[in-house]
Design an enzyme around this catalytic site. Structure first.
Site, PDB file in Angstrom:
ATOM      1  N   HIS A   1      -3.883   0.271   8.519  1.00 38.44           N
ATOM      2  CA  HIS A   1      -4.549  -0.582   7.539  1.00 38.44           C
ATOM      3  C   HIS A   1      -3.475  -1.008   6.540  1.00 38.44           C
ATOM      4  O   HIS A   1      -3.228  -0.340   5.546  1.00 38.44           O
ATOM      5  CB  HIS A   1      -5.664   0.212   6.846  1.00 38.44           C
TER       6      HIS A   1
ATOM      7  N   ARG B   1       0.844  -1.197   0.000  1.00 30.44           N
ATOM      8  CA  ARG B   1       0.000   0.000   0.000  1.00 30.44           C
ATOM      9  C   ARG B   1       0.881   1.250   0.000  1.00 30.44           C
ATOM     10  O   ARG B   1       0.516   2.279  -0.550  1.00 30.44           O
ATOM     11  CB  ARG B   1      -0.920  -0.005   1.215  1.00 30.44           C
TER      12      ARG B   1
END
Ligand code: APR
Length: 306
Positions: free
Chosen positions: A175, A87
């Site tokens: 996350h 990410r």
């Protein structure tokens, strides 16, 4: 009727619109820079709404004035991960997109609007958004660890045979690979449900890797059905204002000993704002990991000159 704006009419944005309008929560405007993409998706979803029996409407376009009157704006514009990509790899590309989107969206909505970020890397993007917007921190939310928590519930259910509706489990932290599944705190209808060490370890590992597992299986693109449902969950909590507690990424000012940076923590959500961070007792190691996660977000912000 409430109105939700979604910027980025790709897989996640389209699915979030489908859940929100399909389950009758609000009317939705979908905005995308892609020619015709938002319009087409809105037509497609409206046709589904007629089948589902929902009287909500989805409107699509590339003109940001469509956002006028929105109570909540969700930002899913950005590139998704490709196989093997973290990410964080997405950071620079997606920050540029977020800057452009906020510049266009901000003038169209009232200062009371709530902003939900979905674009990855989620916690850094949420922090960038908070800094750029300069609004009350209670109006800025990152959607990520509530989704990871649903993934954790599924893993506990698969490994123990307990119905997922009876399982309560929470993931906090970033996350991403640094997320913290609270495997010691799993409960069954509120009754503590200690997992044997090997099961707890498997739940942790499979929860952390679930997003990557889906990316790998798809071959191209990343998960979108559950992320869309994760957005629905946050919007529902914000519109109902019933005080639901959800793990969400928010800007911390001293909670859990963290000054600055967005990170996933349990948050009580009230009407069109998050109200407070719920500070629970965490094992020392967990607290350390949470603080490390937040300092990683702060470092990323610094690297961007923020
Ligand atoms: N303005 C408006 N829309 C944009 C812009 C921009 N500057 N840049 C990109 N978009 C749109 C694209 O046109 C596309 O429709 O964002 C959409 C992204 O959709 P997908 O490529 O399908 O990506 P998706 O799977 O929806 O993921 C979006 O959410 O979960 C995160 O990691 C994921 O960061 C990614 C984001």
């Amino acid at each position: 009727m409430s109105k939700v704006g979604i910027i980025g009419a790709g897989n996640v944005g389209g699915m979030a619109a489908t859940w929100i309008a399909g389950l009758g929560l609000a009317d939705v405007v979908l905005i995308d820079k892609g020619s015709g993409r938002a319009e087409g998706k809105a037509m497609d979803i409206n046709d589904a709404l007629a089948i589902l029996g929902s009287d909500r409407w989805v409107e699509g376009g590339s003109d940001y004035s469509l956002l006028e009157g929105a109570d909540v704006v969700v930002i899913t514009a950005g590139f998704p991960r490709k196989p093997g990509m973290s990410r964080e790899d997405l950071l620079r590309a997606n920050v540029g997109i977020i800057d452009e989107v906020l510049e266009n969206a901000r003038p169209q909505v009232s200062p009371d609007c709530v902003w939900i970020f979905v674009t990855n890397p989620l916690d850094v993007i949420t922090a960038v958004g908070y800094r750029r917007l300069g609004v009350d921190r209670h109006k800025v939310i990152g959607m990520g660890v509530n989704l990871d928590s649903s993934r954790m519930v599924n893993q506990v259910s698969a490994l123990t045979g307990m119905a997922r509706s009876s399982i309560s489990a929470m993931v906090i932290g970033r996350h991403g690979q640094g997320m913290i599944p609270l495997v010691e705190s799993v409960s069954l209808s509120g009754v503590p449900f200690p997992l044997p060490n090997d099961v707890g370890e498997e739940v942790r590992e499979k929860t952390v890797n679930r997003g990557a597992e889906i990316v790998k299986a798809f071959g191209t693109g990343s998960a979108y059905v559950a992320p869309g449902a994760g957005v629905f969950q946050v919007v529902r909590a914000l519109l109902s204002g019933e005080g639901q507690v959800l793990p969400l990424s928010v800007w911390l000012e001293g909670e859990y000993g963290i000054e600055g940076g967005c990170i996933g923590v349990p948050v009580r959500v009230s009407h069109l704002a998050w109200e407070e961070v719920v500070e629970v007792d965490l094992p020392r190691e967990t607290l350390r990991a949470l603080r490390e996660g937040a300092s990683g977000v702060v470092s990323a912000l610094r690297s961007l000159g923020l």
